[in-house]
Design an enzyme around this catalytic site. Structure first.
Site, PDB file in Angstrom:
ATOM      1  N   ARG A 228       0.813  -1.273   0.070  1.00 29.26           N
ATOM      2  CA  ARG A 228       0.047   0.067  -0.136  1.00 29.26           C
ATOM      3  C   ARG A 228       0.833   1.292   0.102  1.00 29.26           C
ATOM      4  O   ARG A 228       1.914   1.054   0.629  1.00 29.26           O
ATOM      5  CB  ARG A 228      -0.897  -0.011   1.058  1.00 29.26           C
ATOM      6  CG  ARG A 228      -2.111  -1.072   1.267  1.00 29.26           C
ATOM      7  CD  ARG A 228      -3.094  -0.799   0.203  1.00 29.26           C
ATOM      8  NE  ARG A 228      -4.146  -1.541   0.307  1.00 29.26           N
ATOM      9  CZ  ARG A 228      -4.293  -2.617  -0.409  1.00 29.26           C
ATOM     10  NH1 ARG A 228      -3.567  -2.923  -1.346  1.00 29.26           N
ATOM     11  NH2 ARG A 228      -5.367  -3.528  -0.323  1.00 29.26           N
ATOM     12  N   GLU A 257      -5.069   6.386  -5.906  1.00 33.50           N
ATOM     13  CA  GLU A 257      -5.385   5.841  -7.304  1.00 33.50           C
ATOM     14  C   GLU A 257      -6.576   6.068  -7.893  1.00 33.50           C
ATOM     15  O   GLU A 257      -7.825   6.294  -7.070  1.00 33.50           O
ATOM     16  CB  GLU A 257      -5.204   4.345  -7.139  1.00 33.50           C
ATOM     17  CG  GLU A 257      -3.742   3.812  -6.589  1.00 33.50           C
ATOM     18  CD  GLU A 257      -3.769   2.230  -6.476  1.00 33.50           C
ATOM     19  OE1 GLU A 257      -4.712   1.665  -6.502  1.00 33.50           O
ATOM     20  OE2 GLU A 257      -2.635   1.826  -5.864  1.00 33.50           O
ATOM     21  N   HIS A 275      -1.405  -0.901 -10.173  1.00 32.06           N
ATOM     22  CA  HIS A 275      -1.917  -1.813  -8.901  1.00 32.06           C
ATOM     23  C   HIS A 275      -2.430  -3.105  -9.600  1.00 32.06           C
ATOM     24  O   HIS A 275      -3.402  -3.477  -9.406  1.00 32.06           O
ATOM     25  CB  HIS A 275      -2.866  -1.116  -8.248  1.00 32.06           C
ATOM     26  CG  HIS A 275      -3.191  -1.569  -7.024  1.00 32.06           C
ATOM     27  ND1 HIS A 275      -3.823  -0.837  -5.704  1.00 32.06           N
ATOM     28  CD2 HIS A 275      -2.938  -2.876  -6.415  1.00 32.06           C
ATOM     29  CE1 HIS A 275      -3.836  -1.774  -4.750  1.00 32.06           C
ATOM     30  NE2 HIS A 275      -3.301  -2.753  -5.014  1.00 32.06           N
TER      31      HIS A 275
END
Length: 310
Positions: A228, A257, A275
């Site tokens: 993260r 994001e 991601h």
């Protein structure tokens, strides 16, 4: 038939696994459809399927009177309001360990691409250039792993195949490995040639990798984050990359994001991916199957397989 509110957007191909298990689905993958489903269909919803960054708020839980279980796709659950869930007696599960091999594969792919300069080398060939730069080897180097859970262990297994030494920091030392344990993130960074972040997000791990840790990693060090973004102080990271106090970074996660800071995009010593570390057909199928298994166990009155809290 129990009804599941599905907030995730990345596993649509595998959602029939839930339907075949006997569940009815309400798909709400956007903020607008999510708000509408909670406001207009809250009385129908028995369970929620979400991801860590998407979470579920206390207000949303309050609007779902029949909610009994929240299933989080993947290991992280940082945006799920756990105190609110516990206060209501709502069970919360996650997908801990299910996609660990895929995440570990991506971590190693990022590491190899970064240290061996693959993106820039590829680009140079495509431009008709023949850019040859001497880059480090892996044998004998130390990879520090922040968070030696399922993902961290899978990364360690792969790194040992490259003849790398393993150091790690956890909340407490593990008794089932003989890797070098470091008492603090900064100590781990100082020990490492490459630092891989594999710890959960949330307030408890925010900025574990701060300016001091980045400086300890040093001008020849590399950082890889497949966990993260909140675990790393992005401002301190960018400053170190800009001023040569860190050799490079590879990031699969970002603070906001899908927005990625332009300053990161402009740097030549970073590798960026959107991601996707946990995404593979195998991982997606397995994570949705884990959700189905947890739901079936819950509604059969049996213990769920991967509870977030007991």
């Amino acid at each position: 038939m129990k009804t599941v509110l599905v907030l995730v957007e990345s596993v649509n191909e595998y959602l029939p696994i839930l339907e075949e298990a006997g569940f009815r689905l309400i798909l709400a993958p956007t903020p607008a459809t999510r708000a509408e489903a909670v406001a207009t269909r809250g009385g129908e919803i028995d369970a929620v399927l979400t991801r860590g960054p998407l979470g579920l708020t206390a207000a949303e839980m309050a609007a779902l009177p029949g909610l009994g279980i929240i299933c989080v796709l993947g290991a992280g659950y940082e945006q799920v309001d756990l105190p609110a869930a516990q206060a209501r007696g709502i069970t919360v599960t996650n997908g801990a360990g299910v996609n660990a091999p895929t995440v570990a594969d991506h971590a190693m792919a990022l590491l190899l691409s970064l240290v061996r300069d693959i993106p820039l080398a590829d680009a140079s060939v495509r431009r008709g250039e023949w850019r040859k730069v001497t880059r480090p080897s892996f044998t004998g180097k130390t990879v520090g792993i922040l968070g030696l859970g399922a993902v961290g262990l899978a990364i360690a297994k792969r790194a040992t195949g490259f003849d790398m030494q393993i150091a790690y920091h956890n909340r407490s030392p593990r008794t089932d490995v003989d890797f070098n344990y470091c008492a603090t993130p900064q100590a781990l960074a100082a020990e490492s040639d490459v630092l891989i972040v594999a710890t959960p997000g949330g307030s408890g791990t925010a900025h574990l990798i701060d300016k001091a840790a980045i400086d300890a990693l040093g001008e020849e060090g590399f950082l890889v984050n497949i966990a993260r973004a909140s675990v790393v102080d992005t401002g301190a990271l960018v400053d170190a990359l800009q001023h040569g106090r860190l050799a490079g970074a590879a990031l699969d996660v970002f603070d906001d994001e899908p927005q990625v800071p332009d300053v990161l995009k402009a740097l030549s010593n970073v590798v960026l991916t959107p991601h996707v570390g946990g995404l593979s057909p195998e991982a997606s199928r397995a994570t949705v199957q884990r959700v189905a298994d947890n739901l079936l166990a819950f509604y059969a009155g049996k213990p769920v397989l991967t509870p977030v809290y007991a």
